[in-house]
Design an enzyme around this catalytic site. Structure first.
Site, mmCIF file in Angstrom:
data_model
loop_
_atom_site.group_PDB
_atom_site.id
_atom_site.type_symbol
_atom_site.label_atom_id
_atom_site.label_comp_id
_atom_site.label_asym_id
_atom_site.label_seq_id
_atom_site.Cartn_x
_atom_site.Cartn_y
_atom_site.Cartn_z
ATOM 1 N N ARG A 96 -95.218 111.065 34.341
ATOM 2 C CA ARG A 96 -94.066 111.227 34.235
ATOM 3 C C ARG A 96 -94.451 112.802 32.567
ATOM 4 O O ARG A 96 -94.770 112.068 32.166
ATOM 5 C CB ARG A 96 -92.794 109.980 33.269
ATOM 6 C CG ARG A 96 -92.623 108.966 34.645
ATOM 7 C CD ARG A 96 -91.485 108.119 34.264
ATOM 8 N NE ARG A 96 -91.454 106.948 35.098
ATOM 9 C CZ ARG A 96 -90.864 106.035 35.016
ATOM 10 N NH1 ARG A 96 -90.897 105.360 33.913
ATOM 11 N NH2 ARG A 96 -90.347 105.654 36.094
ATOM 12 N N ARG A 151 -97.122 103.904 26.251
ATOM 13 C CA ARG A 151 -96.234 105.175 27.365
ATOM 14 C C ARG A 151 -96.961 106.770 27.606
ATOM 15 O O ARG A 151 -97.402 107.067 26.682
ATOM 16 C CB ARG A 151 -94.865 105.964 26.412
ATOM 17 C CG ARG A 151 -93.884 106.987 26.302
ATOM 18 C CD ARG A 151 -92.775 107.563 25.914
ATOM 19 N NE ARG A 151 -92.298 105.487 25.552
ATOM 20 C CZ ARG A 151 -91.272 105.727 25.666
ATOM 21 N NH1 ARG A 151 -90.641 105.811 26.460
ATOM 22 N NH2 ARG A 151 -90.921 104.429 25.500
ATOM 23 N N GLU A 187 -90.355 96.306 26.564
ATOM 24 C CA GLU A 187 -89.722 96.485 27.841
ATOM 25 C C GLU A 187 -90.966 96.742 28.565
ATOM 26 O O GLU A 187 -91.780 97.098 28.133
ATOM 27 C CB GLU A 187 -88.675 98.052 27.944
ATOM 28 C CG GLU A 187 -88.304 97.945 29.851
ATOM 29 C CD GLU A 187 -87.830 99.199 29.944
ATOM 30 O OE1 GLU A 187 -88.134 99.335 31.056
ATOM 31 O OE2 GLU A 187 -87.728 100.200 28.890
ATOM 32 N N SER A 226 -87.709 96.218 34.144
ATOM 33 C CA SER A 226 -86.169 97.541 34.775
ATOM 34 C C SER A 226 -85.683 97.259 35.257
ATOM 35 O O SER A 226 -85.698 97.750 36.201
ATOM 36 C CB SER A 226 -86.077 98.530 33.997
ATOM 37 O OG SER A 226 -84.580 99.062 33.823
ATOM 38 N N ARG A 259 -98.278 98.636 31.225
ATOM 39 C CA ARG A 259 -97.841 97.467 29.453
ATOM 40 C C ARG A 259 -98.143 95.899 29.797
ATOM 41 O O ARG A 259 -98.356 95.257 28.945
ATOM 42 C CB ARG A 259 -95.635 97.923 30.210
ATOM 43 C CG ARG A 259 -95.910 99.567 30.046
ATOM 44 C CD ARG A 259 -94.241 99.106 29.560
ATOM 45 N NE ARG A 259 -93.921 100.706 29.160
ATOM 46 C CZ ARG A 259 -92.666 101.378 28.751
ATOM 47 N NH1 ARG A 259 -91.474 99.816 28.091
ATOM 48 N NH2 ARG A 259 -92.946 102.558 28.197
#
Length: 430
Positions: free
Chosen positions: A261, A276, A348, A351, A390
């Site tokens: 990403r 991230r 988070e 999801s 994460r």
């Protein structure tokens, strides 16, 4: 993608649902294009019918020796032949405009999704586990990780910001987490393991909703393929253009893949640490279901992700995202947020979204209900089971010790080759 018939039948409800997502009313402009397209299609049918009729009449006139009528009909047929391609091109252009307009509109939220502008308005559903009481000040992973093999400097040297080089015991722990998650989802939760392509075509990223709106968040190769931002793209598109048998559903797939990403929309966020990254690994969950089963499947998928956190004894909370915080393709989303003691915050880690038939319409993925002649669009769901990096962060922060070491969670011991604790580099790494 939205069903144009539903917009025709209840434009006001469509616009009201868009308003809940903070999107301007769109039904009127879309229906205007739809009316133009249908008018053109009607005219095309009329032209084709008249051309056929006039062509037959030419023969009849010639048979009667009525050359004047025959020549007039020939002129009319010639004019109609010229008009038809122009109408076909106009129809293509208007259809393209209508499809582009529909493709730019996000999915509509279901009724139970709370209204809201951003994450502040999300609703907590439940909590699991009790955050550990430390006898010392808990540190963030970015502070304890480098001595354990989480090498930010080398990653940045080789590739730039948001890349990390994992070494020795840290790499082993990362691998253990990934394999544990994959085994859990396949062995206990019934997902079929897949190894999908990491490079995909335009149609694939359009099908799952990344294109055309979110192209800046993706990496593209010189041969115009896209690096997947998540295995959701490859797995969901496995049913692209297919008509499935009802007995095949639900179809549950999982994959452990690298994800890429650009994080263009996250500039300035989480620049420190491993939260991230431009490149990371994730165990993705994808389900393809009958429409009537998708809500129950959503609950099941979310629980499959929760199972991993519970097995690792990581405290977390489950939140229902509000209309302003949901992803583009979702009609309902649960986030799982793991407790990070170094930040004293829930962050988070998974999801899980029910997309309804939104992606299926873009992919033309259907199924044939039992005993039915016609077909219906399937429903698609996706979720993280979990994001490996994460989860690594959560383990480092929750299992840290005062001397800078980190205990390995019991559930991971079968995967670590005897490694029970990560120790600072002053002690040889296992």
């Amino acid at each position: 993608m939205h069903d144009i018939r539903l917009i025709r039948e209840n434009a006001a409800a469509f616009d009201a649902a868009l308003a809940r997502r903070g999107v301007e009313a769109a039904a009127s402009s879309i229906l205007e294009l739809d009316t133009r397209r249908r008018d053109i299609a009607t005219r095309m049918q009329e032209v084709q019918a008249r051309r056929n009729e006039a062509s037959k009449a030419i023969g009849a006139a010639m048979g009667k020796g009525d050359t004047t009528t025959a020549e007039a009909l020939k002129a009319e047929v010639a004019a109609l032949k010229t008009e038809l391609p122009a109408l076909e091109e106009e129809e293509r252009q208007v259809s393209a405009l209508q499809n582009a307009a529909l493709a730019a509109i996000p999915n509509l939220p279901v009724n139970e999704v709370p209204n809201g502008a951003d994450e502040v308005d999300n609703v907590e559903v439940s909590r699991w586990g009790t955050p550990r009481n430390f006898t010392f000040t808990a540190k963030e992973h970015a502070d304890i990780g480098p001595a354990l093999g989480l090498d930010f400097e080398t990653g940045a040297l080789i590739s730039g910001a948001r890349f990390t080089f994992l070494k020795g015991q840290m790499a082993r722990l990362h691998r253990a987490l990934a394999q544990f998650m994959l085994d859990r989802q396949t062995g206990e939760n019934g997902y079929m393991e897949c190894i999908p392509p990491l490079l995909v075509k335009d149609e694939a990223v359009f099908g799952t909703g990344q294109l055309p709106k979110f192209s800046e968040d993706l990496f593209r190769t010189t041969d115009r393929r896209w690096l997947i931002p998540t295995a959701e793209v490859s797995l969901t598109n496995a049913v692209q253009g297919q008509i499935l048998n009802h007995a095949e559903l639900p179809l549950r797939m999982t994959a452990l893949t690298p994800c890429f990403r650009s994080e263009a929309g996250a500039a300035g966020r989480d620049t420190r640490g491993f939260i991230r990254q431009h490149q990371f690994e994730k165990v993705e969950l994808v389900s393809i279901t009958r429409p009537e089963d998708s809500e129950a499947e959503h609950e099941r998928m979310t629980q499959c992700a929760e199972d991993v956190l519970q097995a690792l004894d990581l405290p977390y909370r489950k939140v229902l995202l509000c209309t302003g915080d949901m992803g583009f393709t979702a009609r309902k989303t649960y986030d799982l947020e793991v407790w990070l003691p170094g930040q004293s915050a829930y962050r988070e880690i998974s999801s899980c979204s029910n997309c309804g038939d939104f992606q299926a319409r873009r992919m033309n993925a259907r199924y044939r209900p039992e005993g039915a002649k016609g077909t219906e669009f399937v429903h698609t769901l996706n979720g993280s089971g979990l994001a490996v990096g994460r989860t690594l962060v959560a383990v480092l922060e929750n299992y840290q010790q005062e001397d800078g070491s980190v205990d390995v969670p019991e559930a991971l011991l079968p995967y670590t080759g005897g490694l029970t604790r990560l120790t600072p580099r002053s002690v040889p790494q296992g």
